[in-house]
Motif scaffolding. Structure first.
Motif, mmCIF file in Angstrom:
data_model
loop_
_atom_site.group_PDB
_atom_site.id
_atom_site.type_symbol
_atom_site.label_atom_id
_atom_site.label_comp_id
_atom_site.label_asym_id
_atom_site.label_seq_id
_atom_site.Cartn_x
_atom_site.Cartn_y
_atom_site.Cartn_z
ATOM 1 N N LEU A 83 0.815 -1.219 0.000
ATOM 2 C CA LEU A 83 0.000 0.000 0.000
ATOM 3 C C LEU A 83 0.847 1.266 0.000
ATOM 4 C CD1 LEU A 83 -2.815 -1.161 2.433
ATOM 5 C CD2 LEU A 83 -3.143 -0.465 0.064
ATOM 6 N N GLN A 84 2.104 1.142 0.399
ATOM 7 C CA GLN A 84 3.000 2.299 0.335
ATOM 8 C C GLN A 84 3.402 2.606 -1.102
ATOM 9 O OE1 GLN A 84 6.345 1.861 3.008
ATOM 10 N NE2 GLN A 84 5.020 1.302 4.713
ATOM 11 N N LEU A 85 3.281 1.598 -1.965
ATOM 12 C CA LEU A 85 3.769 1.759 -3.336
ATOM 13 C C LEU A 85 2.657 1.942 -4.358
ATOM 14 C CD1 LEU A 85 6.485 -1.056 -3.216
ATOM 15 C CD2 LEU A 85 6.851 1.409 -3.006
ATOM 16 N N GLU A 86 1.482 1.363 -4.082
ATOM 17 C CA GLU A 86 0.408 1.457 -5.067
ATOM 18 C C GLU A 86 -0.945 1.575 -4.373
ATOM 19 O OE1 GLU A 86 -0.654 -2.612 -6.791
ATOM 20 O OE2 GLU A 86 1.461 -2.848 -6.288
ATOM 21 N N THR A 87 -1.924 2.041 -5.125
ATOM 22 C CA THR A 87 -3.271 2.215 -4.576
ATOM 23 C C THR A 87 -4.195 1.165 -5.166
ATOM 24 O OG1 THR A 87 -2.913 4.585 -4.365
ATOM 25 C CG2 THR A 87 -5.181 3.834 -4.280
ATOM 26 N N SER A 88 -4.749 0.338 -4.291
ATOM 27 C CA SER A 88 -5.766 -0.632 -4.684
ATOM 28 C C SER A 88 -6.921 -0.485 -3.712
ATOM 29 C CB SER A 88 -5.212 -2.064 -4.629
ATOM 30 O OG SER A 88 -6.274 -2.989 -4.540
ATOM 31 N N PRO A 89 -8.064 0.043 -4.167
ATOM 32 C CA PRO A 89 -9.210 0.225 -3.259
ATOM 33 C C PRO A 89 -9.605 -1.062 -2.542
ATOM 34 C CG PRO A 89 -9.615 1.330 -5.347
ATOM 35 C CD PRO A 89 -8.360 0.523 -5.522
ATOM 36 N N ASN A 90 -9.569 -2.198 -3.268
ATOM 37 C CA ASN A 90 -9.945 -3.482 -2.652
ATOM 38 C C ASN A 90 -8.972 -3.871 -1.551
ATOM 39 O OD1 ASN A 90 -12.124 -3.771 -4.299
ATOM 40 N ND2 ASN A 90 -11.111 -5.100 -5.780
ATOM 41 N N LEU A 91 -7.677 -3.718 -1.829
ATOM 42 C CA LEU A 91 -6.664 -4.081 -0.838
ATOM 43 C C LEU A 91 -6.754 -3.165 0.381
ATOM 44 C CD1 LEU A 91 -4.212 -5.765 0.002
ATOM 45 C CD2 LEU A 91 -2.746 -4.140 -1.221
ATOM 46 N N LEU A 92 -6.940 -1.877 0.114
ATOM 47 C CA LEU A 92 -7.015 -0.920 1.219
ATOM 48 C C LEU A 92 -8.211 -1.230 2.129
ATOM 49 C CD1 LEU A 92 -5.788 1.707 2.410
ATOM 50 C CD2 LEU A 92 -7.422 2.973 1.015
ATOM 51 N N GLU A 93 -9.370 -1.477 1.508
ATOM 52 C CA GLU A 93 -10.569 -1.753 2.296
ATOM 53 C C GLU A 93 -10.411 -3.037 3.109
ATOM 54 O OE1 GLU A 93 -15.401 -2.341 1.745
ATOM 55 O OE2 GLU A 93 -14.178 -1.818 0.013
ATOM 56 N N LEU A 94 -9.866 -4.076 2.485
ATOM 57 C CA LEU A 94 -9.681 -5.344 3.200
ATOM 58 C C LEU A 94 -8.621 -5.227 4.291
ATOM 59 C CD1 LEU A 94 -9.812 -8.609 1.062
ATOM 60 C CD2 LEU A 94 -11.083 -7.981 3.091
ATOM 61 N N TYR A 95 -7.616 -4.404 4.037
ATOM 62 C CA TYR A 95 -6.578 -4.155 5.041
ATOM 63 C C TYR A 95 -7.199 -3.567 6.309
ATOM 64 C CZ TYR A 95 -2.694 -1.715 7.314
ATOM 65 O OH TYR A 95 -1.801 -1.234 8.240
ATOM 66 N N PHE A 96 -8.051 -2.548 6.135
ATOM 67 C CA PHE A 96 -8.699 -1.922 7.293
ATOM 68 C C PHE A 96 -9.698 -2.878 7.948
ATOM 69 C CE2 PHE A 96 -7.549 2.329 5.353
ATOM 70 C CZ PHE A 96 -6.650 2.657 6.359
ATOM 71 N N ASN A 97 -10.431 -3.658 7.134
ATOM 72 C CA ASN A 97 -11.387 -4.621 7.688
ATOM 73 C C ASN A 97 -10.682 -5.689 8.523
ATOM 74 O OD1 ASN A 97 -13.511 -3.332 6.511
ATOM 75 N ND2 ASN A 97 -13.862 -4.832 4.898
ATOM 76 N N ALA A 98 -9.563 -6.180 7.997
ATOM 77 C CA ALA A 98 -8.803 -7.209 8.722
ATOM 78 C C ALA A 98 -8.250 -6.651 10.032
ATOM 79 C CB ALA A 98 -7.672 -7.744 7.840
ATOM 80 N N ASN A 99 -7.756 -5.414 9.975
ATOM 81 C CA ASN A 99 -7.252 -4.762 11.191
ATOM 82 C C ASN A 99 -8.354 -4.599 12.229
ATOM 83 O OD1 ASN A 99 -4.500 -3.976 11.574
ATOM 84 N ND2 ASN A 99 -4.651 -2.788 9.701
ATOM 85 N N ALA A 100 -9.529 -4.150 11.764
ATOM 86 C CA ALA A 100 -10.670 -3.963 12.672
ATOM 87 C C ALA A 100 -11.080 -5.301 13.281
ATOM 88 C CB ALA A 100 -11.840 -3.337 11.908
#
Length: 758
Positions: free
Chosen positions: A461-478
């Motif tokens: 995520l530091q290198l590229e923007t993927s809406p799906n990856l970003l959303e799942l990253y936050f969901n997994a963290n939550a």
């Protein structure tokens, strides 16, 4: 007289030295826990003679103010005759990307601790060390400098000098605020019946550092009756900050109006309203990245000037005012409102800024909490909102999509998503043919996989923007954050829909976590017109035996409302059969009692069914329909149709428990009657049945907890739209045969029990 300003070392240096941009692309939800782990890891390497988490405090006089500066330094290291202050900082950035000499704000924090320690121990010189640790690799970088006491003293005074204009502005304001608070009188000509009693109970609760649960009828003026005594506590210096917490935009507006009214009566108070990020964002997409948003780029370079400007010139910092100053200073309006929350006297915002462990205002220190009051409006809403805040879920389909997206892009992400998708497939197979199924214990293997996924996602995520990856990253963290909270107040369950499967950590009883998140505040006041039955709400909202409770009788005469019960069945199986009777009853009502009516239905499907037939049979009658997903402008237009002294009848068809059944204030002739179809019971579903079973096992009435109390709450809220003042008159019709049952009647307000059966 010299006034004292108390401020933490970190807050002081961050105000003076912070710079840079907002960038939320890969801000980990677990950063705080990771930082704690790293601090403990470094501190475990200290020698026996070294000290960790050392509390330091000093008073520094500058001009007409005394600054009490305190905090805990990470480490005090002793070697021969040398003393070193160690400041530990964790970072997700590779260490070679850090500034070679460290960040100025980090040096400032460590130097301030070094100044306090060397002053207390008469040291001529002291070492200062920054220990940077990379969170993933555990790589370390040590930066060390030696300072004389004279250098540190000059530095400390320079920091305070930079902070002084802001501190002076706030101090002058707070003195003026406290004086005006003492002089403030109740901002209406007289108290309504019950208002003085409520205001007195709130004041007593604050002075005794207790919590209070209040059931007070709609129309009494609960907002001013709670806000006014809270503001009076400023003058006694019992309270320094008030949070007015609400669930809906419309009740936030009521709180703003109460604050304005008190200001017009001489109160000097600064209030800020926090609006959700998605609503106030100036950009087409809510992407907090410096390369996309000019309001995020360089935010911390401009924020101090923006705060100084708005605080010096404004008292009511609502959405419009905040947006004006945010554009003027090119700062993010949402982050701007959060920063203002730490300097305002009153903060009007959603429940989640205090109670949600994922978004709460973390910088509110324990010392500040002791002088902070929570006013929780429409507190009945906090039950399901609490469940929502403390629950988390993950869905197989999202990991399958991510697996497909990254198959040829990134093998590490692909492998992580593939393993989690496979885990869900095995969960699905092991659940037999059940659509919903409970799980006794969460598989440790899934937790390992999710942690691997989170770690793998960060550098990507530091290198590229993927809406799906970003959303799942936050969901997994939550999800992982909620995993740490699991106990007997939770149920873990799975739900299958076609080929998909969802895993949910469901907080059945939010009482323990609401109590935990509210801990440390001076007082909490939970109030609502429908906090009934009170023992149920005290139990489910985390109340304690020593808390106060108050039930305020209605100030209005029974004669102001005609109550009718139409004993038809509105149960799902009978709706088609009784629909014609309901339509006839509505038509008969408006023929005999013309005026404006709101008719509430327990579901949107039921509403549409009756509405369409009613419009076909009586096209001449003006009807308005609540649409699903209405914008704030559309809601306002809906309510605008209810005008006073109209010659023709107007009927609004709305959903029970929806946006028009709470917080809506249609005074006088704007509303002449309310019809409530059904007893409001939530639809039978797996989650509600889990709630029922859970409380049955606790020797409580599970059916009441899961269905009856939430349903009747909606009924009472809807009926409460009618009588808003001493001059209001109208009709309430309750349509359901269950309203004649003893248990349901016991939940009706006293003033509704003198009814006529039609």
């Amino acid at each position: 007289m010299t006034n004292t300003i108390q401020i933490a070392v970190r807050s002081l240096v961050e105000h003076v030295y912070s710079s840079g941009s907002i960038d939320n692309r890969f801000r980990s939800q677990s950063t705080l826990l990771e930082g704690t782990r790293i601090h403990q890891q470094i501190q475990s390497t200290y020698k026996e003679s070294d000290q960790k988490e050392v509390y330091l405090r000093t008073d520094l006089v500058f001009k007409d103010l005394i600054f009490t500066i305190d905090g805990r330094c990470d480490g005090l290291l002793f070697w021969k005759d040398e003393v070193t202050i160690d400041e530990i900082k964790s970072t997700s950035l590779p260490l070679d990307q850090l500034e070679s000499d460290g960040l100025p704000v980090h040096w400032a924090q460590a130097k301030m601790y070094a100044y306090i320690y060397s002053k207390d121990h008469d040291l001529e010189k002291i070492n200062v060390q920054l220990t940077y640790v990379q969170t993933e690799s555990d790589d370390r970088k040590y930066l060390k400098k030696c300072f004389t006491f004279k250098e540190l003293e000059g530095f400390a005074y320079e920091v305070v000098e930079n902070y002084y204009p802001f501190a002076k502005l706030l101090d002058d304001h707070r003195q003026e605020r406290n004086i005006s608070s003492k002089q403030l009188v109740f901002p209406f000509e007289s108290y309504r019946s019950g208002q003085r009693k409520l205001a007195g109970a709130v004041y007593k609760t604050i002075s005794e550092k207790k919590s209070l649960f209040v059931k007070a009828p709609t129309g009494i003026g609960k907002t001013i009756s709670t806000f006014f005594p809270a503001v009076k506590a400023f003058g006694e210096e019992d309270v320094n900050r008030i949070f007015y917490l609400t669930a809906k935009t419309i009740t936030r507006t009521t709180a703003e109006e109460a604050a304005s009214r008190m200001r017009s009566c001489g109160l000097c108070m600064k209030s800020v309203t926090i609006t959700a990020k998605d609503k106030v964002c100036f950009k087409d997409e809510t992407k907090c990245q410096k390369d996309y948003c000019e309001f995020a780029d360089g935010y911390y370079n401009r924020i101090n000037e923006a705060i100084l400007d708005i605080v010096a010139n404004e008292s009511l910092m609502n959405r419009d005012v905040l947006e004006e100053y945010a554009r003027k200073h090119t700062v993010c309006p949402f982050e701007f409102s959060l920063d203002l929350a730490y300097v305002a006297d009153a903060i009007i915002c959603d429940y989640n800024y205090i109670f949600d462990p994922r978004v709460s205002l973390k910088r509110l220190l324990e010392e500040q909490k002791k002088s902070t009051l929570l006013l929780v409006d429409e507190a009945h809403n906090l039950v399901d909102r609490g469940r929502e805040m403390f629950s988390a879920s993950l869905t197989k389909e999202h990991f399958l999509q991510l697996k497909k997206e990254f198959k040829t892009i990134n093998k590490v992400i692909y492998d992580c998503a593939n393993k989690i998708n496979s885990w869900f497939i095995s969960l699905k197979k092991n659940s037999d043919d059940q659509h919903e199924f409970t799980i006794d214990e969460l598989d440790e293997g899934l937790i390992v996989l999710l942690n691997q996924f989170v770690e793998a996602a960060q550098p990507v995520l530091q290198l590229e923007t993927s809406p799906n990856l970003l959303e799942l990253y936050f969901n997994a963290n939550a999800f992982l954050k909620i995993v740490d909270l699991l106990d007997d107040h939770y149920v873990i369950y799975g739900e299958k829909v076609k080929n998909d499967v969802t895993l949910k950590l469901f907080c059945i009883d939010p009482s323990k976590l609401l109590k935990k998140m509210g801990k440390g505040y001076r007082s909490k006041v939970f109030f609502s017109a429908t906090l009934s039955p009170l023992p149920y709400y005290q139990d489910i909202l985390g109340g304690q035996a020593e808390d106060y409770s108050l039930s305020v009788p209605s100030p209005f005469n029974e004669e102001q409302t005609d109550i009718f019960i139409k004993p038809l069945s509105t149960r799902y199986r009978d709706r088609e059969r009784t629909k014609e009777n309901i339509i006839s009853m509505i038509y008969s009502l408006i023929q005999n009692r013309p005026g404006n009516y709101l008719i509430f239905f327990p579901s949107y499907h039921y509403l549409l069914s009756v509405y369409e037939q009613f419009v076909n049979e009586f096209p001449e009658i003006n009807t308005i329909l609540q649409e699903s997903g209405m914008s704030e402008e559309e809601r306002a237009a809906f309510l605008e149709q209810f005008k006073p002294n109209q010659s023709d009848t107007r009927i609004g068809f709305a959903v029970l428990g929806g946006v028009f059944s709470e917080g809506v204030d249609l005074k006088g002739d704007r509303l002449n009657g309310v019809v409530v179809i059904g007893v409001g019971l939530p639809q039978l579903c797996y989650e509600r049945n889990l709630i029922k079973e859970h409380f049955n096992m606790k020797k409580k009435n599970g059916y009441d907890y899961a269905y009856v109390y939430p349903g009747m709450n909606k009924v009472l809220q809807a009926g409460g739209r009618l009588i808003r003042s001493e001059e209001d008159y109208g009709t309430i019709v309750l349509v359901d045969d269950r309203f004649l049952q003893k248990h349901y009647q016991s939940l009706l307000p006293l003033e509704w029990r003198n009814f006529i059966v039609i």
